[in-house]
Design a protein around this motif. Structure first.
Motif, PDB file in Angstrom:
ATOM      1  N   ASN A  61       0.820  -1.214   0.000  1.00 59.28           N
ATOM      2  CA  ASN A  61       0.000   0.000   0.000  1.00 59.28           C
ATOM      3  C   ASN A  61       0.853   1.264   0.000  1.00 59.28           C
ATOM      4  O   ASN A  61       0.471   2.271  -0.612  1.00 59.28           O
ATOM      5  N   PHE A  62       1.993   1.214   0.683  1.00 54.03           N
ATOM      6  CA  PHE A  62       2.836   2.406   0.830  1.00 54.03           C
ATOM      7  C   PHE A  62       4.294   1.999   0.602  1.00 54.03           C
ATOM      8  O   PHE A  62       4.931   1.465   1.511  1.00 54.03           O
ATOM      9  N   PRO A  63       4.821   2.255  -0.581  1.00 50.93           N
ATOM     10  CA  PRO A  63       6.163   1.786  -0.923  1.00 50.93           C
ATOM     11  C   PRO A  63       7.278   2.418  -0.099  1.00 50.93           C
ATOM     12  O   PRO A  63       8.363   1.856  -0.003  1.00 50.93           O
ATOM     13  N   ASP A  64       7.024   3.586   0.497  1.00 54.01           N
ATOM     14  CA  ASP A  64       8.052   4.212   1.320  1.00 54.01           C
ATOM     15  C   ASP A  64       7.390   5.032   2.426  1.00 54.01           C
ATOM     16  O   ASP A  64       6.176   5.210   2.465  1.00 54.01           O
ATOM     17  N   ARG A  65       8.218   5.530   3.330  1.00 54.50           N
ATOM     18  CA  ARG A  65       7.717   6.272   4.481  1.00 54.50           C
ATOM     19  C   ARG A  65       7.044   7.580   4.065  1.00 54.50           C
ATOM     20  O   ARG A  65       6.072   8.008   4.684  1.00 54.50           O
ATOM     21  N   ASP A  66       7.574   8.210   3.022  1.00 59.64           N
ATOM     22  CA  ASP A  66       6.977   9.463   2.567  1.00 59.64           C
ATOM     23  C   ASP A  66       5.511   9.261   2.178  1.00 59.64           C
ATOM     24  O   ASP A  66       4.648  10.075   2.514  1.00 59.64           O
ATOM     25  N   ALA A  67       5.242   8.183   1.448  1.00 56.93           N
ATOM     26  CA  ALA A  67       3.871   7.928   0.993  1.00 56.93           C
ATOM     27  C   ALA A  67       2.941   7.678   2.165  1.00 56.93           C
ATOM     28  O   ALA A  67       1.804   8.174   2.186  1.00 56.93           O
ATOM     29  N   LEU A  68       3.407   6.935   3.162  1.00 58.78           N
ATOM     30  CA  LEU A  68       2.564   6.654   4.332  1.00 58.78           C
ATOM     31  C   LEU A  68       2.347   7.912   5.160  1.00 58.78           C
ATOM     32  O   LEU A  68       1.219   8.207   5.578  1.00 58.78           O
ATOM     33  N   ALA A  69       3.408   8.673   5.394  1.00 53.26           N
ATOM     34  CA  ALA A  69       3.286   9.896   6.185  1.00 53.26           C
ATOM     35  C   ALA A  69       2.331  10.882   5.521  1.00 53.26           C
ATOM     36  O   ALA A  69       1.494  11.510   6.180  1.00 53.26           O
ATOM     37  N   ARG A  70       2.448  11.011   4.201  1.00 52.09           N
ATOM     38  CA  ARG A  70       1.557  11.925   3.481  1.00 52.09           C
ATOM     39  C   ARG A  70       0.102  11.480   3.596  1.00 52.09           C
ATOM     40  O   ARG A  70      -0.796  12.286   3.806  1.00 52.09           O
ATOM     41  N   GLU A  71      -0.134  10.172   3.480  1.00 49.58           N
ATOM     42  CA  GLU A  71      -1.501   9.662   3.593  1.00 49.58           C
ATOM     43  C   GLU A  71      -2.071   9.906   4.984  1.00 49.58           C
ATOM     44  O   GLU A  71      -3.243  10.250   5.139  1.00 49.58           O
ATOM     45  N   VAL A  72      -1.247   9.729   6.010  1.00 48.12           N
ATOM     46  CA  VAL A  72      -1.697   9.964   7.378  1.00 48.12           C
ATOM     47  C   VAL A  72      -2.093  11.424   7.569  1.00 48.12           C
ATOM     48  O   VAL A  72      -3.174  11.745   8.080  1.00 48.12           O
ATOM     49  N   VAL A  73      -1.224  12.337   7.152  1.00 50.93           N
ATOM     50  CA  VAL A  73      -1.516  13.764   7.335  1.00 50.93           C
ATOM     51  C   VAL A  73      -2.743  14.174   6.524  1.00 50.93           C
ATOM     52  O   VAL A  73      -3.616  14.893   7.023  1.00 50.93           O
ATOM     53  N   CYS A  74      -2.835  13.715   5.287  1.00 45.70           N
ATOM     54  CA  CYS A  74      -3.985  14.073   4.456  1.00 45.70           C
ATOM     55  C   CYS A  74      -5.279  13.521   5.041  1.00 45.70           C
ATOM     56  O   CYS A  74      -6.322  14.187   5.010  1.00 45.70           O
ATOM     57  N   SER A  75      -5.239  12.309   5.591  1.00 47.06           N
ATOM     58  CA  SER A  75      -6.456  11.733   6.171  1.00 47.06           C
ATOM     59  C   SER A  75      -6.892  12.513   7.398  1.00 47.06           C
ATOM     60  O   SER A  75      -8.087  12.721   7.619  1.00 47.06           O
ATOM     61  N   VAL A  76      -5.934  12.964   8.206  1.00 44.86           N
ATOM     62  CA  VAL A  76      -6.262  13.772   9.381  1.00 44.86           C
ATOM     63  C   VAL A  76      -6.860  15.112   8.947  1.00 44.86           C
ATOM     64  O   VAL A  76      -7.871  15.574   9.508  1.00 44.86           O
ATOM     65  N   LEU A  77      -6.244  15.748   7.969  1.00 44.53           N
ATOM     66  CA  LEU A  77      -6.760  17.020   7.468  1.00 44.53           C
ATOM     67  C   LEU A  77      -8.159  16.850   6.876  1.00 44.53           C
ATOM     68  O   LEU A  77      -9.043  17.693   7.087  1.00 44.53           O
ATOM     69  N   ASP A  78      -8.376  15.753   6.166  1.00 42.62           N
ATOM     70  CA  ASP A  78      -9.694  15.511   5.558  1.00 42.62           C
ATOM     71  C   ASP A  78     -10.764  15.301   6.630  1.00 42.62           C
ATOM     72  O   ASP A  78     -11.876  15.825   6.509  1.00 42.62           O
ATOM     73  N   ARG A  79     -10.441  14.532   7.665  1.00 41.62           N
ATOM     74  CA  ARG A  79     -11.428  14.313   8.740  1.00 41.62           C
ATOM     75  C   ARG A  79     -11.746  15.614   9.455  1.00 41.62           C
ATOM     76  O   ARG A  79     -12.898  15.887   9.798  1.00 41.62           O
TER      77      ARG A  79
END
Length: 216
Positions: A61-79
């Motif tokens: 799902n997340f090939p590197d840490r950057d992709a996972l970190a970005r998804e986490v921050v974006c999901s928090v901002l979206d909520r």
């Protein structure tokens, strides 16, 4: 020449499976919790263990840490943006909508994730820029409505609110990150009451001492 169309089987195959989506959500939830507790460098193995999935599922799902970190921050901002949207739609009292947003933003622990905006990945990524633009626009709308109603002082802006909520939801140095949560909403409300007069709410809990902050 006739264009081929996808069959129902092909369309179903092209969509992510429900269990795959659930796994992705579990990974993002686990990563958010662990980023808040331990910072953005927490090992993927630990995130996978908390999410209840294998390491391969995380990397798929997340090939590197950057992709996972970005998804986490974006999901928090979206909520948090969704809370702001509901507050604008449902709350007749403008300042009540502002309070609802501020407490929800504190619950998301934006302060713990903010350092990742500038250090963990590309802060100019279009997904992140869109999420930030959306939340800024919504919060500005809430604040403008409160100002128009005469409930919010005119000399504050979105940056004032964002900075204060981030600071007030960040535990003081020398205290446990999660143990300070029980004081967070008390201090958020103190700040919010300072934005208008007279105060219209009772503070949760009792007076907090430094010894209280040091307790786990």
């Amino acid at each position: 020449m006739q264009t081929a169309t996808a069959t129902p089987v092909q369309r179903r195959a092209s969509r992510p499976r429900a269990d795959a989506l659930r796994n992705r959500e579990r990974i993002v939830t686990a990563a958010r919790e662990m980023f808040v507790e331990f910072g953005p460098d927490v090992p993927f193995d630990e995130i996978a263990r908390r999410a209840g999935v294998g390491n391969a599922t995380v990397y798929r799902n997340f090939p590197d840490r950057d992709a996972l970190a970005r998804e986490v921050v974006c999901s928090v901002l979206d909520r948090t943006s969704e809370v702001a949207e509901r507050a604008l739609a449902e709350r007749a009292d403008a300042f009540d909508a502002l309070e609802r947003f501020a407490h929800a933003a504190a619950d998301e622990r934006l302060s713990a994730l903010c350092p990742m905006l500038s250090s963990a990945f590309d802060e100019n990524h279009p997904d992140l820029e869109a999420a930030l633009e959306r939340i800024e626009r919504l919060v500005e709308g809430i604040m403008e409505r409160a100002k128009a109603a005469g409930q919010l002082r005119p000399d504050v802006g979105v940056g004032d609110l964002t900075f204060a909520v981030a600071q007030l939801s960040r535990p003081p140095a020398g205290t446990e990150c999660l143990s300070a949560d029980r004081f967070m909403h008390r201090h958020i409300q103190l700040f919010l009451d300072g934005l208008r007069a007279p105060a219209r709410s009772e503070l949760p809990g009792t007076a907090v001492t430094m010894e209280d902050l040091r307790q786990p």
